[in-house]
Scaffold this motif. Structure first.
Motif, PDB file in Angstrom:
ATOM      1  N   ASN A   1     -21.463 -60.323 -16.426  1.00 47.51           N
ATOM      2  CA  ASN A   1     -20.882 -61.614 -16.815  1.00 47.51           C
ATOM      3  C   ASN A   1     -19.740 -62.056 -15.907  1.00 47.51           C
ATOM      4  N   LYS A   2     -19.754 -61.597 -14.664  1.00 45.15           N
ATOM      5  CA  LYS A   2     -18.711 -62.000 -13.726  1.00 45.15           C
ATOM      6  C   LYS A   2     -19.086 -63.311 -13.058  1.00 45.15           C
ATOM      7  N   LYS A   3     -18.108 -64.205 -12.960  1.00 43.95           N
ATOM      8  CA  LYS A   3     -18.337 -65.491 -12.304  1.00 43.95           C
ATOM      9  C   LYS A   3     -18.107 -65.358 -10.803  1.00 43.95           C
ATOM     10  N   VAL A   4     -18.880 -66.109 -10.035  1.00 44.96           N
ATOM     11  CA  VAL A   4     -18.666 -66.199  -8.601  1.00 44.96           C
ATOM     12  C   VAL A   4     -18.715 -67.671  -8.207  1.00 44.96           C
ATOM     13  N   THR A   5     -17.973 -68.008  -7.173  1.00 41.54           N
ATOM     14  CA  THR A   5     -17.979 -69.366  -6.633  1.00 41.54           C
ATOM     15  C   THR A   5     -18.835 -69.367  -5.372  1.00 41.54           C
ATOM     16  N   VAL A   6     -19.768 -70.307  -5.286  1.00 45.04           N
ATOM     17  CA  VAL A   6     -20.700 -70.384  -4.149  1.00 45.04           C
ATOM     18  C   VAL A   6     -20.487 -71.709  -3.429  1.00 45.04           C
ATOM     19  N   VAL A   7     -20.349 -71.655  -2.096  1.00 46.26           N
ATOM     20  CA  VAL A   7     -20.135 -72.849  -1.286  1.00 46.26           C
ATOM     21  C   VAL A   7     -21.248 -72.962  -0.244  1.00 46.26           C
ATOM     22  N   ARG A   8     -21.844 -74.149  -0.153  1.00 47.53           N
ATOM     23  CA  ARG A   8     -22.922 -74.388   0.806  1.00 47.53           C
ATOM     24  C   ARG A   8     -22.609 -75.604   1.679  1.00 47.53           C
ATOM     25  N   ASN A   9     -23.368 -75.726   2.758  1.00 46.89           N
ATOM     26  CA  ASN A   9     -23.352 -76.887   3.669  1.00 46.89           C
ATOM     27  C   ASN A   9     -22.056 -77.017   4.464  1.00 46.89           C
ATOM     28  N   LEU A  10     -21.373 -75.924   4.723  1.00 48.76           N
ATOM     29  CA  LEU A  10     -20.143 -75.984   5.518  1.00 48.76           C
ATOM     30  C   LEU A  10     -20.432 -76.331   6.971  1.00 48.76           C
ATOM     31  N   GLU A  11     -21.571 -75.870   7.500  1.00 47.00           N
ATOM     32  CA  GLU A  11     -21.880 -76.073   8.921  1.00 47.00           C
ATOM     33  C   GLU A  11     -22.008 -77.550   9.268  1.00 47.00           C
ATOM     34  N   THR A  12     -22.463 -78.368   8.314  1.00 53.39           N
ATOM     35  CA  THR A  12     -22.631 -79.802   8.570  1.00 53.39           C
ATOM     36  C   THR A  12     -21.320 -80.440   9.005  1.00 53.39           C
ATOM     37  N   TYR A  13     -20.217 -79.893   8.530  1.00 55.47           N
ATOM     38  CA  TYR A  13     -18.899 -80.468   8.812  1.00 55.47           C
ATOM     39  C   TYR A  13     -18.139 -79.657   9.863  1.00 55.47           C
ATOM     40  N   GLY A  14     -18.873 -78.848  10.626  1.00 53.87           N
ATOM     41  CA  GLY A  14     -18.265 -78.103  11.725  1.00 53.87           C
ATOM     42  C   GLY A  14     -17.453 -76.906  11.289  1.00 53.87           C
ATOM     43  N   LEU A  15     -17.681 -76.410  10.074  1.00 53.02           N
ATOM     44  CA  LEU A  15     -16.933 -75.261   9.560  1.00 53.02           C
ATOM     45  C   LEU A  15     -17.790 -74.002   9.644  1.00 53.02           C
ATOM     46  N   ASP A  16     -17.214 -72.928  10.139  1.00 54.65           N
ATOM     47  CA  ASP A  16     -17.892 -71.649  10.256  1.00 54.65           C
ATOM     48  C   ASP A  16     -17.790 -70.912   8.919  1.00 54.65           C
ATOM     49  N   PRO A  17     -18.914 -70.649   8.238  1.00 50.73           N
ATOM     50  CA  PRO A  17     -18.863 -69.976   6.933  1.00 50.73           C
ATOM     51  C   PRO A  17     -18.120 -68.650   6.966  1.00 50.73           C
ATOM     52  N   CYS A  18     -18.263 -67.884   8.066  1.00 49.72           N
ATOM     53  CA  CYS A  18     -17.583 -66.586   8.154  1.00 49.72           C
ATOM     54  C   CYS A  18     -16.066 -66.757   8.239  1.00 49.72           C
ATOM     55  N   SER A  19     -15.614 -67.775   8.975  1.00 47.08           N
ATOM     56  CA  SER A  19     -14.176 -68.041   9.062  1.00 47.08           C
ATOM     57  C   SER A  19     -13.616 -68.504   7.723  1.00 47.08           C
ATOM     58  N   VAL A  20     -14.368 -69.375   7.038  1.00 41.26           N
ATOM     59  CA  VAL A  20     -13.943 -69.854   5.720  1.00 41.26           C
ATOM     60  C   VAL A  20     -13.888 -68.686   4.737  1.00 41.26           C
TER      61      VAL A  20
END
Length: 436
Positions: free
Chosen positions: A353-372
């Motif tokens: 029952n642990k919550k996690v936050t998921v973020v998608r589509n960062l690359e479209t805006y020039g953001l590196d998912p690994c850096s974020v």
């Protein structure tokens, strides 16, 4: 030796297989950092060739061998987890002050834990004196850490509560509450907030603000540090096959991408050129056969003969194919068909029952998912993973333990200055509420 020579010798001697090289695909999925510059080792050339059957080292290689500590990626169960690799074992690396985020000072006799305690106190007082205002209260303790304390950490140092004597943020804030600097309350179940601050406390008033670092709030790319600038995004409209006759007089053909203002100018010019503006009511436009075919439904063909300007223009835009243009600073504009996908923030339930936050589509805006992911891991003090986004071939998603929407909001809106309309899911942030 060459491949042919190796095969001829029966693969005798010492060989090596290259698994990962600087600037390869694995490097590109990380933080894109450069190898450190370190002095060559003092090697005895005899050590390389004396042993029978060993591969003879080239002279140029003997003088240029170095120890390299590279940042690698460990693929485990489909999740990319950041991990430092090198010659040191993990216990040895944990004792290295540079790994722990402190700049070693030979004249400093304090333990690394004591130095981290001091850095923690410094960031705490700096944040209260310069960033937190009365209007910000009540303030989530996690937000205070991620959005305020971390941004007050001096350049070149890394604030890590786990390396301090307090180990946990709650224990540190409890100590600060005992010193009557702040007041902390649990306003909702399991969520603590700072509800009061004594800005007249001697420790705050006597605190001297360190000199600001010119390299704060930057993103490292390669060996240079560059600030992130959001792209310029423009919605476009492509001419479909059914509307080519309407746009061909203005020199546009099927597939031409136009801005909304350009479409309006073309429609107005077409109506005036073909005397379609109603003489008695200039707000109405008569529909000729071309306009009828372009914008009317089948059941309207014989009943609708005129339309107001705003209705005519809105119908034209609705029937055109959506597209968008993205321009990053210093780069050529990129035009893509379809509507731009917003950065998508969702909450998911995992095991236990642990919550996690998921973020998608960062690359479209020039953001590196690994850096974020690395930034959020530091600000939230929570584990992060980067995995392939479901249903996408070349997109990644960032997963952070817990509800971290507030930290994402601060990072995307304030630090990266992205327009709110390109981010969906910000309303999922936890809202502190006082106990009745």
């Amino acid at each position: 030796m060459s491949t042919a020579e190796m095969l001829t010798s029966g693969l005798k001697g010492r060989g090596f297989s290259v698994l990962h090289t600087y600037r390869d695909h694995l490097w590109q999925s990380g933080d894109k950092s450069s190898p450190p510059s370190m002095a060559p080792l003092a090697l005895d050339p005899l050590d390389l060739s004396e042993e029978k059957g060993s591969v003879e080292a080239a002279p140029a290689l003997q003088g240029d061998l170095r120890h390299l500590t590279l940042a690698g990626e460990n693929q485990e169960n489909g999740e990319v987890q950041q991990q430092m690799c090198g010659e040191k074992s993990l216990p040895e690396a944990s004792e290295d002050p540079s790994v722990r985020g402190l700049n070693p000072d030979p004249t400093d006799s304090r333990t690394l834990q004591e130095q981290m305690d001091e850095l923690l106190q410094q960031c705490f007082l700096h944040a209260l004196k310069c960033q937190v205002k009365k209007a910000d209260l009540p303030l989530l303790t996690s937000t205070f850490l991620g959005s305020h304390m971390f941004s007050c950490c001096p350049a070149g140092q890394h604030l890590d509560i786990k390396k301090s004597s307090y180990k946990k943020l709650s224990k540190f804030l409890q100590q600060m509450q005992q010193e009557q600097i702040i007041q902390v309350e649990e306003l909702s179940r399991g969520v603590e907030s700072i509800v009061a601050v004594d800005w007249k406390h001697p420790r705050i008033t006597s605190f001297v603000i360190p000199e600001p670092s010119p390299t704060s709030q930057t993103i490292q790319e390669g060996s240079r540090e560059q600030p992130y600038h959001p792209p310029d995004i423009k919605p476009l409209y492509c001419v479909p096959a059914s509307m080519t006759l309407l746009f061909q007089e203005s020199g546009h053909k099927k597939g031409s991408a136009l801005e909304g203002g350009e479409v309006r100018t073309i429609i107005v010019s077409y109506a005036k050129k073909n005397d379609l503006v109603n003489v008695d009511n200039r707000n109405l436009v008569k529909l000729d056969p071309i306009l009828c075919d372009c914008i009317l439904e089948k059941n309207e063909q014989h009943t609708v003969t005129t339309l107001p300007w705003d209705s005519l223009l809105s119908r034209c835009l609705e029937r055109m194919q959506p597209a968008y243009q993205v321009t990053f600073p210093g780069q050529e504009p990129i035009v893509k068909k379809g509507k731009i996908c917003p950065i998508d923030i969702t909450l998911a339930q995992r095991a236990s029952n642990k919550k996690v936050t998921v973020v998608r589509n960062l690359e479209t805006y020039g953001l590196d998912p690994c850096s974020v992911a690395a930034i959020l891991q530091q600000r939230c003090q929570a584990s992060t993973t980067v995995t392939p986004a479901p249903g996408s071939k070349d997109s990644l998603q960032v997963q952070i333990q817990g509800n971290q929407v507030h930290h994402l909001s601060q990072l995307l809106l304030e630090d990266y200055q992205l327009p709110r309309k390109y981010i969906q899911g910000l309303e999922k942030a936890p809202k502190p509420s006082r106990k009745k």
